[in-house]
Design a protein around this motif. Structure first.
Motif, PDB file in Angstrom:
ATOM      1  N   SER A   1       0.815  -1.218   0.000  1.00 45.71           N
ATOM      2  CA  SER A   1       0.000   0.000   0.000  1.00 45.71           C
ATOM      3  C   SER A   1       0.845   1.263   0.000  1.00 45.71           C
ATOM      4  CB  SER A   1      -0.940   0.003   1.207  1.00 45.71           C
ATOM      5  OG  SER A   1      -0.196  -0.023   2.417  1.00 45.71           O
ATOM      6  N   SER A   2       2.092   1.163   0.495  1.00 46.29           N
ATOM      7  CA  SER A   2       2.966   2.335   0.522  1.00 46.29           C
ATOM      8  C   SER A   2       3.419   2.742  -0.876  1.00 46.29           C
ATOM      9  CB  SER A   2       4.199   2.057   1.390  1.00 46.29           C
ATOM     10  OG  SER A   2       3.828   1.742   2.721  1.00 46.29           O
ATOM     11  N   TYR A   3       3.338   1.804  -1.835  1.00 44.58           N
ATOM     12  CA  TYR A   3       3.775   2.104  -3.197  1.00 44.58           C
ATOM     13  C   TYR A   3       2.729   2.898  -3.972  1.00 44.58           C
ATOM     14  CZ  TYR A   3       7.753  -1.133  -2.997  1.00 44.58           C
ATOM     15  OH  TYR A   3       8.934  -1.753  -2.693  1.00 44.58           O
ATOM     16  N   VAL A   4       1.470   2.823  -3.566  1.00 41.67           N
ATOM     17  CA  VAL A   4       0.382   3.317  -4.415  1.00 41.67           C
ATOM     18  C   VAL A   4       0.522   4.801  -4.712  1.00 41.67           C
ATOM     19  CG1 VAL A   4      -2.108   3.613  -4.610  1.00 41.67           C
ATOM     20  CG2 VAL A   4      -1.179   1.517  -3.603  1.00 41.67           C
ATOM     21  N   LEU A   5       0.614   5.636  -3.698  1.00 35.54           N
ATOM     22  CA  LEU A   5       0.647   7.080  -3.916  1.00 35.54           C
ATOM     23  C   LEU A   5       1.938   7.550  -4.598  1.00 35.54           C
ATOM     24  CD1 LEU A   5      -1.072   8.521  -0.709  1.00 35.54           C
ATOM     25  CD2 LEU A   5      -2.036   8.112  -2.967  1.00 35.54           C
TER      26      LEU A   5
END
Length: 310
Positions: free
Chosen positions: A175-179
């Motif tokens: 989830s940390s990669y998404v933004l």
């Protein structure tokens, strides 16, 4: 193909040597004495002439310039870039893990940029002048005009603060990669898809496509052939997407507190940690040169004309 690859390699070697020399003299382009830069990075309160002389002797700044460059170049080939002025730790022990984190972010972003560029570019070329084509280009112009830090702030406000769907910073899971990836992809896919679109439009308007249609070839077969030919033209541009994204992650990494090389370099520049800066410039320049050579090799593999041109 082997001869072409060897020729390209022979051109790369002297270029890397020139880059390494220019990187090494970074320390000497500063108006500050290198020994003074070391002492200031170590936060020495009072810098005297005796301390400067001692630091110059310990760091080897009194040795001849070319001798120091030869030693530094030989050590750099073993990934030994010296010790950090600030922490005293080996540069690669700090740079290596940060570079790995940046490469992870870069590869995910580059893959999405290339796939979206090919998909949207081909769709726009096949619908030239229609609503989808005009809308996609207009949206791309608007999004690519946004500064990365502003776009990142908007995404954080929407998806992290208001909706509480995604983390605002750090590197903790997928989830940390998404933004961060979204910011990079939005910024670059809008640029590269226009390359694919222009290349395909040039192919679609050529006489050989008109002849293929007259011969009764199916639309799908013509589109596949045109796309393949267009990728031969655009492969060098798309191949450079990886090092360009790698070198432009500084803003994204600092906004999202990503533990990558960009964040590390900002701290090194502010503290004048020249060994870290030299290693960063050399590694990044080597990535540009190697990726450029790889793109040329892929293009030569796809097009015999390129191989015969050299």
């Amino acid at each position: 193909m082997t001869i072409y690859a060897l020729r390209r390699l022979l051109l790369v070697v002297p270029l890397l040597i020139v880059i390494s020399f220019l990187t090494f003299i970074l320390n000497h382009l500063s108006p500050m004495n290198p020994a003074e830069a070391v002492l200031r990075a170590q936060e020495v309160p009072v810098i005297t002439d005796e301390l400067l002389a001692q630091a110059s002797e310990e760091m080897g700044f009194n040795r001849p310039f070319l001798e120091r460059y030869a030693d530094w170049l030989g050590a750099s080939l073993r990934l030994d870039f010296g010790d950090s002025y600030v922490t005293g730790k080996p540069v690669w022990s700090l740079l290596g893990p940060a570079l790995l984190n940046t490469i992870k972010l870069t590869l995910v972003s580059s893959l999405l940029v290339i796939l979206l560029s090919i998909g949207i570019g081909a769709a726009c070329a096949l619908r030239e002048g229609r609503l989808f084509d005009v809308s996609a280009r207009g949206l791309a112009f608007m999004l690519t005009a946004m500064p990365h830090f502003w776009l990142a702030a908007l995404l954080i406000w929407l998806f992290s603060v208001k909706l509480d769907w995604l983390p605002t910073s750090g590197m903790d899971g997928a989830s940390s990669y998404v933004l961060p990836v979204a910011v990079i992809v939005i910024g670059y896919a809008g640029i590269y898809f226009r390359v694919i679109r222009s290349s395909m439009l040039g192919q679609l308007h050529d006489d050989h496509v008109l002849y293929a249609r007259a011969c009764g070839l199916s639309k799908g077969r013509i589109v596949r052939r045109v796309l393949r030919n267009s990728l031969q033209v655009a492969v060098s541009v798309l191949g450079m997407a990886i090092p360009i994204i790698l070198g432009s992650t500084v803003v994204v990494e600092n906004v999202f507190a990503w533990p990558g090389i960009g964040s590390l370099m900002v701290k090194s520049i502010l503290s004048r940690d020249f060994p870290m800066i030299q290693a960063y410039v050399l590694v990044l320049a080597a990535c540009f040169v190697i990726c450029n050579m790889a793109a040329d090799l892929v293009q030569a593999l796809l097009s015999p004309k390129v191989r015969r041109s050299m």
